[in-house]
Enzyme design. Structure first.
Site, short mmCIF file in Angstrom:
data_model
loop_
_atom_site.label_atom_id
_atom_site.label_comp_id
_atom_site.label_asym_id
_atom_site.label_seq_id
_atom_site.Cartn_x
_atom_site.Cartn_y
_atom_site.Cartn_z
N SER A 266 1.17 -1.41 -0.01
CA SER A 266 -0.17 -0.38 0.25
C SER A 266 0.69 1.02 0.05
O SER A 266 1.71 1.16 0.54
CB SER A 266 -1.18 0.08 0.99
OG SER A 266 -0.86 0.81 2.23
N LYS A 267 0.48 2.37 -0.47
CA LYS A 267 1.30 3.90 -1.05
C LYS A 267 0.92 4.07 0.39
O LYS A 267 2.58 4.98 0.63
CB LYS A 267 0.44 4.71 -2.12
CG LYS A 267 -0.63 3.97 -2.62
CD LYS A 267 -0.39 5.17 -3.38
CE LYS A 267 -1.82 4.58 -4.11
NZ LYS A 267 -2.43 6.03 -5.36
N ARG A 268 0.65 3.78 1.00
CA ARG A 268 0.50 4.93 2.34
C ARG A 268 1.32 4.28 3.34
O ARG A 268 1.91 5.18 4.18
CB ARG A 268 -1.20 4.78 3.24
CG ARG A 268 -2.01 6.33 3.15
CD ARG A 268 -3.14 5.93 4.10
NE ARG A 268 -3.53 5.01 4.01
CZ ARG A 268 -3.84 3.85 4.65
NH1 ARG A 268 -3.37 3.84 5.27
NH2 ARG A 268 -4.34 3.08 4.28
N LYS A 269 1.45 3.04 3.82
CA LYS A 269 2.07 1.90 4.48
C LYS A 269 3.27 1.52 3.90
O LYS A 269 4.11 1.46 4.62
CB LYS A 269 1.24 0.41 5.23
CG LYS A 269 0.41 0.57 5.74
CD LYS A 269 -0.51 0.09 6.71
CE LYS A 269 -1.27 -0.58 6.21
NZ LYS A 269 -1.43 -2.20 6.51
#
Ligand code: GLU
Length: 517
Positions: A266-269
């Protein structure tokens, strides 16, 4: 719609292989898209076809202008090339969807004319309310077709109306759709579970379902290779193909890249969701290409097997030679950063010293180590070469060669010793250093090693552990490098030079003395 307008030659034979990467420029290049691009590029090359890039920028709200350049940069860095695209040109352009809007509008109008699509004037409020009610009844969300078969005037009279309509595709309500996925085999859907999707927004911009189908057709795409998140959209696409009487291309949904916990990247994590992260972290493109390729092809009898990582080294040509959609397999591919890092270490070891020096240069500069012209650099780098697994480690592993570093004085007291014993060892080492510096052999690793061996004996250090307290990870290493681990100590001291070593040992003695006894 006639489609495939750019093909002017004999179209009776098997259509040429044409594949496309269709990224949406909504941020940066995702590692999953780079993975897909590699499959595309290798597959096209394998079959003497063409690989093209189409920028899917119809979602204007999420559009980021720099993102398109980031896509090209990332793919080029990885070593991939494409035959057609917004930057490369080609016979099937334009290759940006925002430059193709009239085509989608015409296609939508044609579908409406054929009765395969219809205008929908329902306001967002009405659709929200409808959804809420469906949820209340525990029904899946599904457009209730209020607008189907109505003229604008008829529909307007009913309320919940908005001036500018969208276009919805009319889906069958019963029966099944089956398609043959080139990676997964047959996949079947129940039409009863699907709703009429919007294919043209009220602002005249096409939705992916329509735009991509029109483009795949017009660009003569023979094999649609795309991520598995699109599987469930396929029956929608089949309806569009069916309405126009087009033959389906080969469709293959590629497996996702997963983290080692089998979760999505995931791009966030996960910073490594971004392709640019690999460059910033000092991965070599050849290593990443090799690693990604190894997730989809098996290269038998590799020339270079490193048993420590159980992964063979190969490049794009071998990936091309062995790529086969049927052997990719449907399940998610585990992207193991540790394995990639080991592989990267192997690629780094294969660089010549000169190449390595060039490769680490930007990392050193960025860290404020302006040592490009320092004659110590190649010698220091040679000592670290074996152990380097990412170029970004270079500033850390090299910095002590060029500057005195701060460290915690307690490191000077190795495990199992007290301050006084550490002092005793360090003083003895300091005298030894003096004698080597002024000795007949000169300041060499060999001379240092010989004299420290003799010293260890004089000090009664018999076991490896005891000698380690002096040299390996011990008091001398910490005094000279500020660290408990590093490259071979005597070679390190040779590169540092006697002056630096003596200065640092004196400094270390002071530090030890300032610690409470
Ligand atoms: N724009 C879509 C995406 O970025 C393309 C999907 C496809 O390859 O058809 O996921």
């Amino acid at each position: 719609m006639t489609g495939a307008h750019y093909m002017d030659s004999d179209s009776s034979s098997t259509p040429p292989v044409r594949v496309r990467l269709a990224p949406s420029p909504t941020g940066f290049l995702h590692i999953g898209n780079a993975f897909l691009a590699l499959i595309d590029a290798a597959f096209a090359r394998r079959h003497g076809g063409r690989f093209l890039i189409r920028i899917e920028d119809t979602d204007q709200e999420r559009f980021i202008p720099e993102a398109e350049a980031a896509i090209y940069d990332g793919l080029r860095w990885l070593g991939l090339e494409w035959d057609e695209g917004p930057d490369a040109g080609g016979p099937a352009g334009p290759y940006r969807q925002s430059e193709r809007l009239p085509r989608y509008q015409a296609a939508a109008a044609e579908l409406v004319g054929m009765g395969r699509a219809y205008h929908c004037w329902c306001s967002p409020e009405r659709l929200d309310e409808m959804r809420r009610q469906q949820q209340g009844r525990k029904q899946p969300p599904k457009y209730d077709r209020l607008c189907l078969g109505k003229t604008e005037a008829e529909r307007k009279a009913l309320g919940g109306y908005s001036e500018r309509p969208v276009v919805r595709l009319l889906m069958p309500t019963e029966g099944q759709a089956t398609f043959q996925d080139a990676i997964r085999g047959p996949i079947t859907f129940e039409y009863a579970l699907l709703q009429d999707p919007v294919i043209l927004r009220s602002n005249g911009f096409a939705v992916y379902h329509l735009a991509a189908m029109v483009d795949d057709r017009e660009m003569g795409i023979s094999h649609v290779l795309r991520g598995e998140e699109w599987i469930s959209s396929t029956p929608i696409h089949m309806q569009i193909y069916d309405a126009f009487g087009w033959e389906l291309p080969v469709i293959a949904h590629t497996p996702l890249l997963l983290n080692t916990d089998r979760g999505k990247i995931s791009k966030r994590k996960h910073p490594w969701a971004k392709m640019s992260w690999f460059r910033e972290e000092g991965f070599l493109p050849a290593a990443l290409l090799n690693y990604l390729g190894g997730l989809v092809v098996h290269v038998p009898d590799p020339e270079n097997v490193d048993p420590s990582v159980d992964r063979e080294l190969f490049g794009f040509d071998e990936i091309v030679e062995h790529i086969d959609l049927q052997r990719i397999g449907p399940s998610g591919k585990i992207f193991d950063l540790d394995k990639l890092t080991s592989l990267n270490g192997q690629y780094i070891r294969r660089l010549s010293l000169g190449e390595l020096q060039d490769a680490v240069h930007p990392f050193l500069e960025a860290a404020g180590l302006h040592v490009g012209g320092d004659p110590k650099l190649p010698r220091a780098l040679a000592l670290e070469h074996e152990r380097l697994r990412r170029l970004s480690e270079a500033p850390y592993v090299l910095s002590f060669f060029f500057r005195d570093e701060d460290y915690d004085a307690s490191l000077l007291i190795p495990k199992g010793l007290d301050r006084n014993r550490a002092l005793e060892l360090l003083r003895a080492a300091r005298r030894e250093i003096d004698s080597v510096a002024s000795g007949p052999e000169g300041w060499t690793a060999t001379a240092l090693e010989a004299s420290f061996r003799a010293l260890a004996e004089r000090l009664g250090l018999k076991t490896g552990r005891e000698r380690g307290q002096l040299i390996g990870a011990g008091v001398v290493r910490v005094a000279v490098t500020g660290r408990t681990a590093g490259p071979p100590l005597f070679e390190t001291m040779e590169v540092l030079g006697d002056e630096t070593v003596i200065r640092r040992m004196d400094e270390a003695l002071n530090r030890l003395l300032s610690l409470a006894a």
